[in-house]
Design a protein around this motif. Structure first.
Motif, PDB file in Angstrom:
ATOM      1  N   ILE A 534      -4.608  17.783 -14.408  1.00 30.02           N
ATOM      2  CA  ILE A 534      -4.542  19.139 -13.861  1.00 30.02           C
ATOM      3  C   ILE A 534      -5.464  19.283 -12.657  1.00 30.02           C
ATOM      4  CG2 ILE A 534      -5.097  21.559 -14.327  1.00 30.02           C
ATOM      5  CD1 ILE A 534      -4.123  21.082 -17.211  1.00 30.02           C
ATOM      6  N   VAL A 535      -6.693  18.781 -12.787  1.00 27.67           N
ATOM      7  CA  VAL A 535      -7.655  18.919 -11.689  1.00 27.67           C
ATOM      8  C   VAL A 535      -7.196  18.128 -10.469  1.00 27.67           C
ATOM      9  CG1 VAL A 535     -10.021  18.430 -10.974  1.00 27.67           C
ATOM     10  CG2 VAL A 535      -9.592  19.429 -13.207  1.00 27.67           C
ATOM     11  N   ARG A 536      -6.637  16.945 -10.685  1.00 29.85           N
ATOM     12  CA  ARG A 536      -6.129  16.172  -9.556  1.00 29.85           C
ATOM     13  C   ARG A 536      -4.985  16.929  -8.876  1.00 29.85           C
ATOM     14  NH1 ARG A 536      -5.065  11.510 -11.803  1.00 29.85           N
ATOM     15  NH2 ARG A 536      -6.857  10.352 -11.081  1.00 29.85           N
ATOM     16  N   LYS A 537      -4.109  17.522  -9.667  1.00 26.99           N
ATOM     17  CA  LYS A 537      -2.985  18.277  -9.101  1.00 26.99           C
ATOM     18  C   LYS A 537      -3.494  19.480  -8.304  1.00 26.99           C
ATOM     19  CE  LYS A 537       0.764  17.571  -9.625  1.00 26.99           C
ATOM     20  NZ  LYS A 537       1.716  16.809  -8.762  1.00 26.99           N
ATOM     21  N   LEU A 538      -4.501  20.187  -8.828  1.00 23.20           N
ATOM     22  CA  LEU A 538      -5.079  21.323  -8.106  1.00 23.20           C
ATOM     23  C   LEU A 538      -5.678  20.865  -6.780  1.00 23.20           C
ATOM     24  CD1 LEU A 538      -6.831  23.201 -11.062  1.00 23.20           C
ATOM     25  CD2 LEU A 538      -4.886  24.056  -9.733  1.00 23.20           C
ATOM     26  N   ASN A 539      -6.376  19.727  -6.793  1.00 20.49           N
ATOM     27  CA  ASN A 539      -6.951  19.204  -5.554  1.00 20.49           C
ATOM     28  C   ASN A 539      -5.865  18.823  -4.559  1.00 20.49           C
ATOM     29  OD1 ASN A 539      -9.919  19.109  -5.544  1.00 20.49           O
ATOM     30  ND2 ASN A 539      -9.703  17.925  -7.416  1.00 20.49           N
ATOM     31  N   ASP A 540      -4.780  18.248  -5.064  1.00 25.98           N
ATOM     32  CA  ASP A 540      -3.671  17.883  -4.177  1.00 25.98           C
ATOM     33  C   ASP A 540      -3.044  19.128  -3.551  1.00 25.98           C
ATOM     34  OD1 ASP A 540      -4.064  15.232  -4.720  1.00 25.98           O
ATOM     35  OD2 ASP A 540      -2.456  15.082  -6.215  1.00 25.98           O
ATOM     36  N   LEU A 541      -2.866  20.173  -4.355  1.00 22.07           N
ATOM     37  CA  LEU A 541      -2.298  21.426  -3.843  1.00 22.07           C
ATOM     38  C   LEU A 541      -3.225  22.055  -2.809  1.00 22.07           C
ATOM     39  CD1 LEU A 541      -0.989  22.931  -7.222  1.00 22.07           C
ATOM     40  CD2 LEU A 541       0.437  22.055  -5.343  1.00 22.07           C
ATOM     41  N   ASP A 542      -4.530  21.959  -3.060  1.00 22.58           N
ATOM     42  CA  ASP A 542      -5.521  22.489  -2.128  1.00 22.58           C
ATOM     43  C   ASP A 542      -5.479  21.706  -0.817  1.00 22.58           C
ATOM     44  OD1 ASP A 542      -7.902  24.050  -1.372  1.00 22.58           O
ATOM     45  OD2 ASP A 542      -8.976  22.153  -1.606  1.00 22.58           O
ATOM     46  N   ALA A 543      -5.427  20.366  -0.917  1.00 17.25           N
ATOM     47  CA  ALA A 543      -5.388  19.522   0.285  1.00 17.25           C
ATOM     48  C   ALA A 543      -4.134  19.782   1.115  1.00 17.25           C
ATOM     49  CB  ALA A 543      -5.464  18.051  -0.112  1.00 17.25           C
ATOM     50  N   ILE A 547      -2.652  25.990  -2.029  1.00 17.34           N
ATOM     51  CA  ILE A 547      -3.597  26.904  -2.665  1.00 17.34           C
ATOM     52  C   ILE A 547      -4.951  26.745  -1.991  1.00 17.34           C
ATOM     53  CG2 ILE A 547      -2.429  26.792  -4.921  1.00 17.34           C
ATOM     54  CD1 ILE A 547      -4.762  25.001  -5.889  1.00 17.34           C
ATOM     55  N   THR A 548      -5.826  27.721  -2.210  1.00 19.79           N
ATOM     56  CA  THR A 548      -7.237  27.622  -1.810  1.00 19.79           C
ATOM     57  C   THR A 548      -8.049  27.541  -3.101  1.00 19.79           C
ATOM     58  OG1 THR A 548      -6.849  28.925   0.178  1.00 19.79           O
ATOM     59  CG2 THR A 548      -9.132  28.722  -0.584  1.00 19.79           C
ATOM     60  N   LEU A 549      -8.668  26.397  -3.331  1.00 22.85           N
ATOM     61  CA  LEU A 549      -9.296  26.105  -4.626  1.00 22.85           C
ATOM     62  C   LEU A 549     -10.787  26.415  -4.598  1.00 22.85           C
ATOM     63  CD1 LEU A 549      -8.785  24.860  -7.459  1.00 22.85           C
ATOM     64  CD2 LEU A 549      -9.331  22.633  -6.450  1.00 22.85           C
ATOM     65  N   LYS A 550     -11.291  26.996  -5.699  1.00 28.07           N
ATOM     66  CA  LYS A 550     -12.723  27.287  -5.826  1.00 28.07           C
ATOM     67  C   LYS A 550     -13.195  26.890  -7.228  1.00 28.07           C
ATOM     68  CE  LYS A 550     -14.248  31.533  -6.264  1.00 28.07           C
ATOM     69  NZ  LYS A 550     -14.606  32.943  -5.973  1.00 28.07           N
ATOM     70  N   PRO A 551     -13.733  25.651  -7.379  1.00 28.47           N
ATOM     71  CA  PRO A 551     -14.260  25.250  -8.686  1.00 28.47           C
ATOM     72  C   PRO A 551     -15.541  26.031  -9.000  1.00 28.47           C
ATOM     73  CG  PRO A 551     -13.885  23.356  -7.256  1.00 28.47           C
ATOM     74  CD  PRO A 551     -13.831  24.574  -6.397  1.00 28.47           C
ATOM     75  N   GLU A 552     -15.761  26.351 -10.281  1.00 31.32           N
ATOM     76  CA  GLU A 552     -16.914  27.149 -10.681  1.00 31.32           C
ATOM     77  C   GLU A 552     -17.479  26.644 -12.007  1.00 31.32           C
ATOM     78  OE1 GLU A 552     -16.102  31.617  -9.303  1.00 31.32           O
ATOM     79  OE2 GLU A 552     -14.456  30.800 -10.494  1.00 31.32           O
ATOM     80  N   HIS A 553     -18.671  27.143 -12.331  1.00 34.00           N
ATOM     81  CA  HIS A 553     -19.332  26.898 -13.617  1.00 34.00           C
ATOM     82  C   HIS A 553     -19.601  25.411 -13.840  1.00 34.00           C
ATOM     83  CE1 HIS A 553     -17.506  30.898 -15.292  1.00 34.00           C
ATOM     84  NE2 HIS A 553     -18.276  31.075 -14.232  1.00 34.00           N
ATOM     85  N   VAL A 554     -20.639  24.915 -13.187  1.00 33.59           N
ATOM     86  CA  VAL A 554     -21.009  23.511 -13.318  1.00 33.59           C
ATOM     87  C   VAL A 554     -21.589  23.233 -14.702  1.00 33.59           C
ATOM     88  CG1 VAL A 554     -22.533  21.700 -12.455  1.00 33.59           C
ATOM     89  CG2 VAL A 554     -21.482  23.299 -10.873  1.00 33.59           C
TER      90      VAL A 554
END
Length: 716
Positions: A534-543, A547-554
């Motif tokens: 899922i995270v790889r897909k989100l990064n691909d969509l962002d690239a 989408i504009t991706l904003k990861p949160e909560h480290v």
């Protein structure tokens, strides 16, 4: 690429990039160059020496210099001969060439039997992202293939760097020490095509716990060098007293007699001056008069951000062209100020220590310290920015009793109370964590722990580093994000509808929309098994701009290396051991300031005393430089201490009235003295009248008074 999860807000990779890195390692193995890890055998045998004329050609043709300076030739010869080295050259002494030249020679001419693309790389560990970028830009302009791994890169740039590594095209790769916590990165470096020919450690004094800028992540570099089977190591610093240099050599098994290269710290064109006053306001006219007498590009160092703005305004009111600079400014403003300083010949920059790294201006005529530097190492590094053109430059230090408060404020700010440390360790050794097997992993939020236990970020890292490196209980692995938010573009729905992957289906089904942002919990029970996809897909969509991706909560992640303590006495043993180390570090911070004061208040030549601190002396048997304040006046500078004050009982009672809790005397003392902390920020006390209301008192005196109050409350 997603922003960094690191607390430094500059470095690191999300754990979901590990899959990309591990895939790269697998790809590298297919070239038939998979190397043994450091654990498979002992240190690598000495490599065949390379011809030094190649280094001289690279110096002339690529960098445009006619000859090596200082001891560059000896260092490079040793590295090309297959051995490691520690380099202590002054600021501006050309340390970077000591690894850049070998990096070029390794990949251009190698007497070993290496195929095309098997030249390997030089890996440079450096703490400052701006310096890494500057060096890479300069190398690329000269035709040298260099890159950085840092969070400012787009995903395309990051993958391009990975591709260059896979193809054996890259010569030099820069990264931050925090990246060594990334498992995927460590695995990737083990199997770099052609191997890690040289590991260069910049600002290497950060390795030493006795150094002025100790960083716990630096302690992990020696372990990392063994794990990736680096052929040789070069450690570089401008500021290392003999004890620190020995620490560096010991950490990397460098022969101190043969492999330590130190050049003289004495710069005859730098005039070291000092004056003393009762207050800063009293010293203002002297500063103005000094600048009128000594024109030219100038840096004035102060301690606090607000001081940069106040003093710059005062200077402008007196007709000087002055600007303020501090870490709190936005990047664009800081870049503009640095560029202006490089252009102008009469600009005065009033700055915190955030200014100066990477400023390679040859004709800085004055460096002024308007507050006491934190150490002789810091002082030496900062005055080293003056007069690189060899012309006379002046280094003035204005000392007054007000500096003592700032000195204590910074030295006393990092040590938490024993109760805070105990609470933190109880949280780390929670029943859930101690029930995990060796090899198991647990996550925690450093940010939350800082607030819960009133421990500063750097201190928290030091505590975790002790648990990892001294006690071998845990090992930091790749931090992760637990929440991903994103805004969608116009093609989002159609792209997801046409994407038949499981990850796209999960995003489509479980992505929840608020007003304008979607969010997805990748750690939920339902999605946990699909997290990486899922995270790889989100990064691909962002690239792709979908989408504009904003990861949160480290969440910081740790692997258990051996069973965690399960009893109160065992935990208490760790509390005492760790606290003892932290108390020592606090005292050492105070001692370093005492050394700085001693430099100018003793009856001795400033230049000689500074050189001797670094295990050096004046050249030619000289006992005096002849042009520092002491040599010219034959009188020591007298520190003018503020008059003693009576204990301020009304202020003391006001602190107690505002803060009803009696659980932490050190916290109460900090508030009275004016030292901020996570708990103070949480309670919004830094702007309250009680904050710093007893700043003219001794911190230890305040601590004793508040300790008695806490003890009395407990007894009652």
């Amino acid at each position: 690429m997603a922003p960094s999860p690191s607390n430094d807000d500059e470095f690191g990779l999300d754990s979901d990039d590990d899959a990309d890195l591990l895939a790269l390692a697998d790809g590298i193995e297919t070239h038939g160059t998979k190397r043994k890890s450091a654990g498979d055998h002992g240190p690598p045998s000495k490599r065949v020496a390379l011809d030094f004329p190649c280094a001289e050609k690279a110096l002339a043709h690529i960098f445009g210099y006619k000859a090596f300076q200082l001891k560059q030739k000896q260092v490079i010869s040793r590295i090309l001969g297959g051995d490691s080295a520690t380099v202590v050259f002054p600021t501006g002494g050309g340390k970077s060439l000591c690894y850049q030249i070998p990096a070029i020679v390794f990949t251009e001419v190698d007497s070993g039997s290496r195929r095309q693309g098997e030249g390997g790389i030089t890996l440079v560990v450096s703490p400052l992202i701006a310096l890494m970028k500057d060096q890479v830009d300069a190398l690329v302009r000269r035709g040298v293939k260099a890159a950085t791994f840092d969070s400012s890169k787009t995903r395309e740039e990051y993958l391009h760097t990975c591709e260059m590594l896979r193809n054996g095209e890259l010569k030099i790769l820069y990264c931050a020490p925090e990246r060594l916590n990334n498992e995927g990165f460590v695995e990737q470096m083990k199997y770099v095509r052609g191997g890690i020919r040289l590991l260069a450690v910049d600002e290497a004094h950060c390795i030493s716990e006795w150094g002025h800028s100790f960083r716990p992540d630096y302690l992990k570099i020696a372990r990392f060098s063994r794990e990736i089977n680096a052929e040789r190591v070069v450690c570089l610093t401008a500021t290392a007293a003999p004890r620190v240099a020995s620490d560096i050599c010991r950490a990397f098994n460098i022969d101190e007699k043969e492999g330590l290269f130190r050049t003289s710290t004495y710069r005859p064109n730098l005039q070291l001056l000092a004056e003393s006053g009762k207050t800063k306001k009293e010293l203002y006219p002297r500063l103005f008069a000094f600048l009128k007498r000594n024109s030219g590009a100038t840096i004035v160092y102060v301690t606090l951000q607000k001081q940069t703005e106040e003093l710059a305004a005062e200077l402008r009111s007196k007709g000087f062209k002055a600007r303020s600079f501090h870490a709190g400014m936005d990047t664009a403003t800081k870049t503009q100020l640095q560029e202006e300083f490089m252009r102008e010949e009469d600009l005065v920059i009033v700055a915190t220590i955030a200014f100066g790294m990477g400023i390679d201006k040859a004709n800085i005529r004055n460096v002024i310290h308007f507050n006491i530097p934190s150490s002789l190492e810091s002082y030496s590094q900062e005055i080293g920015r003056a007069g690189r053109d060899g012309k006379l430059s002046k280094c003035m230090f204005y000392l007054c009793g007000e500096d003592l408060h700032l000195r204590e404020m910074f030295a006393r700010g990092d040590l938490p109370s024993r109760n805070s440390l105990r609470g933190l360790l109880q949280d780390i050794f929670h029943s859930t964590n101690i029930s995990l097997p060796v090899g198991g992993e647990f996550r925690t939020s450093h940010y939350q722990q800082e607030r819960d236990f009133d421990i500063r970020s750097t201190t928290l890292k030091n505590i975790y580093a002790q648990l990892e490196l001294t006690h071998n209980l845990i090992r930091a692995t790749t931090p992760v994000y637990t929440k991903y938010s994103y805004q969608v573009g116009p093609t989002y729905n159609s792209v997801l509808a046409s994407d038949k992957s499981t990850a796209a289906a999960a995003i489509n089904k479980y992505g929840k929309k608020a007003r304008t942002w979607y969010s997805i919990d990748v750690d939920s029970y339902t999605l946990k098994s699909l997290r990486t996809d899922i995270v790889r897909k989100l990064n691909d969509l962002d690239a792709a701009g979908i989408i504009t991706l904003k990861p949160e909560h480290v969440q910081n992640t740790y692997k258990i290396i051996q069973p965690l303590p399960k009893t109160g006495p065992a935990l208490e043993n760790y509390v005492e051991q760790i606290y003892e180390v932290m108390e020592k570090r606090e005292q050492e911070a105070l001692d370093r300031t005492d050394q700085m004061l001693k430099l100018i208040t003793d009856n001795t030549c400033f230049s000689r005393a500074l050189a001797q601190h670094f295990g050096d002396d004046l050249p030619g048997g000289m006992t005096e430089c002849g042009h520092c304040t002491f040599c010219m006046t034959k009188t020591s500078v007298v520190q003018q201490l503020p008059p003693p004050v009576k204990f301020n009982f009304p202020a003391f009672k006001a602190v107690l009235a505002q803060i009803p809790d009696r659980d932490d005397a050190r916290f109460l003392a900090r508030i009275a003295f004016g030292i901020t902390s996570p708990r103070a920020a949480k309670l919004k006390l830094s702007k309250h009248p009680i904050f710093g209301s007893m700043a003219d008192h001794s911190f230890m005196g305040l601590l004793r008074a508040f300790s008695r109050e806490c003890a009395n409350t407990k007894d009652n």
